[in-house]
Scaffold this motif. Structure first.
Motif, mmCIF file in Angstrom:
data_model
loop_
_atom_site.group_PDB
_atom_site.id
_atom_site.type_symbol
_atom_site.label_atom_id
_atom_site.label_comp_id
_atom_site.label_asym_id
_atom_site.label_seq_id
_atom_site.Cartn_x
_atom_site.Cartn_y
_atom_site.Cartn_z
ATOM 1 N N LEU A 68 0.829 -1.197 0.000
ATOM 2 C CA LEU A 68 0.000 0.000 0.000
ATOM 3 C C LEU A 68 0.870 1.255 0.000
ATOM 4 N N ALA A 71 2.635 1.679 -3.361
ATOM 5 C CA ALA A 71 1.682 2.092 -4.390
ATOM 6 C C ALA A 71 1.309 3.569 -4.238
ATOM 7 N N VAL A 72 1.084 4.004 -3.013
ATOM 8 C CA VAL A 72 0.759 5.421 -2.776
ATOM 9 C C VAL A 72 1.950 6.301 -3.138
ATOM 10 N N ARG A 86 -8.010 1.318 -9.204
ATOM 11 C CA ARG A 86 -6.763 1.078 -8.461
ATOM 12 C C ARG A 86 -6.898 1.552 -7.020
ATOM 13 N N CYS A 89 -8.974 -0.871 -5.040
ATOM 14 C CA CYS A 89 -8.213 -2.079 -4.681
ATOM 15 C C CYS A 89 -7.250 -1.792 -3.530
ATOM 16 N N LEU A 90 -6.616 -0.637 -3.556
ATOM 17 C CA LEU A 90 -5.739 -0.261 -2.446
ATOM 18 C C LEU A 90 -6.541 -0.101 -1.161
#
Length: 105
Positions: A68, A71-72, A86, A89-90
């Motif tokens: 997480l 991705a952020v 997206r 999903c996160l």
């Protein structure tokens, strides 16, 4: 305390994954020298947290928070996609991590 250690280990995962991305396959020295030791430190901190947490829960939270965070960071710093799908999903990953914390206490 084990949950704090687990969050620290996940934050370290964010650092090493980002550094290894910047290392361009270990061809750039400084990011490699940051990424590899921080990776080891992340695993060491995870191992200490595992003394008091179930392995399945701890590993899932470590990987989930790390993924997480990376991705952020990719969205914020690298201009990666922030599509609604997206982000949803996160959000599911975050919900899973919170759920594991709630059921494990």
């Amino acid at each position: 305390m084990p949950w704090v250690l687990l969050v620290v280990a996940a934050l370290l995962e964010l650092v090493w994954a980002s550094a290894l991305k910047q290392s361009e396959g270990f061809t750039r020295l400084l990011p490699t020298l940051i990424g590899v030791p921080v990776c080891l430190l992340s695993v060491v901190v995870l191992t200490v947290a595992l003394r008091q947490l179930p392995v399945g829960t701890a590993y899932a939270v470590w990987v989930g928070l790390g993924a997480l965070g990376v991705a952020v960071a990719g969205i914020v710093a690298l201009g990666e996609s922030a599509s609604p799908a997206r982000l949803a999903c996160l959000g599911l990953i975050l919900a899973g991590v919170i759920g594991l914390k709630v059921v494990e206490g």
